[in-house]
Motif scaffolding. Structure first.
Motif, mmCIF file in Angstrom:
data_model
loop_
_atom_site.group_PDB
_atom_site.id
_atom_site.type_symbol
_atom_site.label_atom_id
_atom_site.label_comp_id
_atom_site.label_asym_id
_atom_site.label_seq_id
_atom_site.Cartn_x
_atom_site.Cartn_y
_atom_site.Cartn_z
ATOM 1 N N ASN A 59 53.303 49.158 47.474
ATOM 2 C CA ASN A 59 52.398 50.130 46.862
ATOM 3 C C ASN A 59 52.256 49.894 45.365
ATOM 4 O OD1 ASN A 59 51.912 51.466 49.300
ATOM 5 N ND2 ASN A 59 53.669 52.824 49.039
ATOM 6 N N ILE A 60 53.371 49.547 44.727
ATOM 7 C CA ILE A 60 53.319 49.245 43.289
ATOM 8 C C ILE A 60 52.436 48.035 43.033
ATOM 9 C CG2 ILE A 60 54.695 48.455 41.330
ATOM 10 C CD1 ILE A 60 56.993 50.165 42.390
ATOM 11 N N ALA A 61 52.567 47.019 43.880
ATOM 12 C CA ALA A 61 51.746 45.812 43.732
ATOM 13 C C ALA A 61 50.269 46.134 43.928
ATOM 14 C CB ALA A 61 52.206 44.741 44.713
ATOM 15 N N LYS A 62 49.946 46.989 44.895
ATOM 16 C CA LYS A 62 48.558 47.384 45.114
ATOM 17 C C LYS A 62 48.004 48.127 43.898
ATOM 18 C CE LYS A 62 48.851 47.761 50.176
ATOM 19 N NZ LYS A 62 48.808 48.701 51.332
ATOM 20 N N ASN A 63 48.791 49.049 43.377
ATOM 21 C CA ASN A 63 48.348 49.800 42.197
ATOM 22 C C ASN A 63 48.175 48.894 40.988
ATOM 23 O OD1 ASN A 63 48.414 52.185 43.684
ATOM 24 N ND2 ASN A 63 50.519 52.674 43.074
ATOM 25 N N ASN A 64 49.010 47.870 40.888
ATOM 26 C CA ASN A 64 48.911 46.948 39.768
ATOM 27 C C ASN A 64 47.608 46.150 39.817
ATOM 28 O OD1 ASN A 64 49.955 45.668 37.402
ATOM 29 N ND2 ASN A 64 50.511 43.900 38.631
ATOM 30 N N VAL A 65 47.172 45.781 41.033
ATOM 31 C CA VAL A 65 45.889 45.086 41.177
ATOM 32 C C VAL A 65 44.755 45.979 40.699
ATOM 33 C CG1 VAL A 65 44.249 44.117 42.822
ATOM 34 C CG2 VAL A 65 46.680 43.609 43.048
ATOM 35 N N SER A 66 44.760 47.230 41.111
ATOM 36 C CA SER A 66 43.720 48.169 40.676
ATOM 37 C C SER A 66 43.748 48.370 39.170
ATOM 38 C CB SER A 66 43.892 49.513 41.388
ATOM 39 O OG SER A 66 43.807 49.362 42.795
ATOM 40 N N ARG A 67 44.944 48.452 38.610
ATOM 41 C CA ARG A 67 45.063 48.649 37.166
ATOM 42 C C ARG A 67 44.541 47.440 36.397
ATOM 43 N NH1 ARG A 67 48.808 47.347 33.439
ATOM 44 N NH2 ARG A 67 50.154 46.441 35.042
ATOM 45 N N GLN A 68 44.841 46.246 36.893
ATOM 46 C CA GLN A 68 44.363 45.049 36.215
ATOM 47 C C GLN A 68 42.843 44.931 36.292
ATOM 48 O OE1 GLN A 68 45.961 43.110 34.272
ATOM 49 N NE2 GLN A 68 48.036 43.835 34.690
ATOM 50 N N GLN A 128 41.366 36.924 29.085
ATOM 51 C CA GLN A 128 42.688 36.942 29.710
ATOM 52 C C GLN A 128 42.713 37.774 31.003
ATOM 53 O OE1 GLN A 128 45.455 38.360 26.797
ATOM 54 N NE2 GLN A 128 45.259 36.550 25.495
ATOM 55 N N LYS A 129 41.753 38.637 31.203
ATOM 56 C CA LYS A 129 41.780 39.553 32.337
ATOM 57 C C LYS A 129 41.698 38.861 33.697
ATOM 58 C CE LYS A 129 42.368 42.928 29.642
ATOM 59 N NZ LYS A 129 43.730 43.495 29.545
ATOM 60 N N PRO A 130 40.827 37.846 33.900
ATOM 61 C CA PRO A 130 40.792 37.200 35.226
ATOM 62 C C PRO A 130 42.139 36.621 35.650
ATOM 63 C CG PRO A 130 38.870 36.584 33.942
ATOM 64 C CD PRO A 130 39.787 37.319 33.014
ATOM 65 N N PHE A 131 42.885 36.050 34.697
ATOM 66 C CA PHE A 131 44.200 35.497 35.022
ATOM 67 C C PHE A 131 45.187 36.616 35.388
ATOM 68 C CE2 PHE A 131 42.141 32.535 32.079
ATOM 69 C CZ PHE A 131 42.204 31.355 32.795
ATOM 70 N N ALA A 132 45.084 37.743 34.676
ATOM 71 C CA ALA A 132 45.969 38.874 34.977
ATOM 72 C C ALA A 132 45.666 39.447 36.366
ATOM 73 C CB ALA A 132 45.813 39.960 33.911
ATOM 74 N N VAL A 133 44.389 39.498 36.730
ATOM 75 C CA VAL A 133 44.010 39.999 38.047
ATOM 76 C C VAL A 133 44.522 39.061 39.137
ATOM 77 C CG1 VAL A 133 42.077 40.507 39.573
ATOM 78 C CG2 VAL A 133 42.014 41.268 37.198
ATOM 79 N N LYS A 134 44.344 37.754 38.935
ATOM 80 C CA LYS A 134 44.835 36.779 39.920
ATOM 81 C C LYS A 134 46.354 36.868 40.074
ATOM 82 C CE LYS A 134 41.130 33.356 39.363
ATOM 83 N NZ LYS A 134 40.806 31.965 38.961
ATOM 84 N N GLN A 135 47.052 37.037 38.953
ATOM 85 C CA GLN A 135 48.508 37.144 39.004
ATOM 86 C C GLN A 135 48.931 38.385 39.783
ATOM 87 O OE1 GLN A 135 50.742 35.021 38.072
ATOM 88 N NE2 GLN A 135 52.556 36.290 38.455
ATOM 89 N N SER A 136 48.245 39.502 39.565
ATOM 90 C CA SER A 136 48.590 40.734 40.284
ATOM 91 C C SER A 136 48.310 40.592 41.776
ATOM 92 C CB SER A 136 47.807 41.918 39.708
ATOM 93 O OG SER A 136 46.415 41.746 39.887
ATOM 94 N N LYS A 137 47.251 39.842 42.136
ATOM 95 C CA LYS A 137 46.962 39.610 43.555
ATOM 96 C C LYS A 137 48.038 38.747 44.198
ATOM 97 C CE LYS A 137 41.923 40.109 43.386
ATOM 98 N NZ LYS A 137 40.608 39.440 43.576
#
Length: 243
Positions: A59-68, A128-137
């Protein structure tokens, strides 16, 4: 005749009693209940603490994707400045100024007067955001794989402990029957010993066999309780409460 009877007694204690008991149940396969096993697995998945911890990580990982994904807006900064048209004449407040007419407001007109709004864009932060989103995924995929892997592991553990529990239960049944058979033989030997039909050695051998069978039964009971506790550790409930 006495030697022949002694031989019969020994055979009863060492050969006949246990095999006759084994005839009653020589396999645990008929005792396996697939629906009950599925209930045990489902209960373990619902109750076991590590499963809950892995679900929270997921759940934390899912929320992190949404946050990113929402953090793309961080590259935009909104601000405003208020510039009044009238300002206080600070020179009139200086010591030694006796010109009362100097005290007052300065009226001036400027193209920057009033409230001014601004919207700023940070290109570096945006890139930097696309890399952060990919990392969270990727982190979400890892968390999801961890959950699936442990579900398979937990399923296997429940099955193994369930089969072990059935094995211990069957062993106890066999050992209980063997102990009962030994006690029956002991009663017969004791009766014949008191009538002088068997020797002291045969009587003592029967007593030793009863003691051994009793000790083996106690060990089988302990093994059963241990197997039951191991299984209940995974499912988080008493087996009697799972129907």
């Amino acid at each position: 005749m006495s030697k022949i009877y002694t031989l019969v007694i020994v055979l009863l204690l060492t050969v006949v009693a246990a095999p006759n008991s084994a005839i009653a149940q020589n396999s645990i396969i008929p005792e396996i209940s697939e629906p009950y096993l599925e209930k045990l697995i489902a209960t373990a998945k619902a109750n076991y603490p590590r499963v809950k911890s892995l679900d929270e990580r997921l759940n934390i990982a899912k929320n992190n994707v949404s946050r990113q994904r929402l953090s793309y807006l961080d590259a935009l900064t909104f601000s405003y400045v208020y510039q009044p048209n009238t300002t206080l004449n600070l020179n009139a407040l200086q010591p030694g100024n006796t010109d009362g007419s100097a005290i007052g407001n300065n009226n001036r007109t400027s193209i920057f007067s009033g409230t001014q709004f601004g919207l700023f864009f940070n290109l570096g932060s945006y890139l930097q955001k696309p890399f952060a989103v990919k990392q969270s995924k990727r982190e979400l995929n890892i968390a999801n794989n961890d959950v699936q892997e442990y579900m398979l592991t937990l399923t296997t553990l429940v099955k193994k402990r369930y089969y072990t529990y059935l094995q211990r239960l069957a062993s106890l049944k066999l050992q209980t029957q063997a102990s009962t058979d030994a006690e029956s033989v002991m009663k017969d030997v004791k009766y014949r010993f008191e009538k002088g039909e068997v020797t002291v050695e045969s009587y003592n051998q029967a007593r030793i066999s009863v003691t051994q069978q009793t000790q083996a039964k106690i060990t089988a009971e302990t093994d059963l309780f241990t197997a039951k506790a191991d299984l209940e550790e995974l499912v988080g409930e008493k087996l009697e409460d799972i129907r």
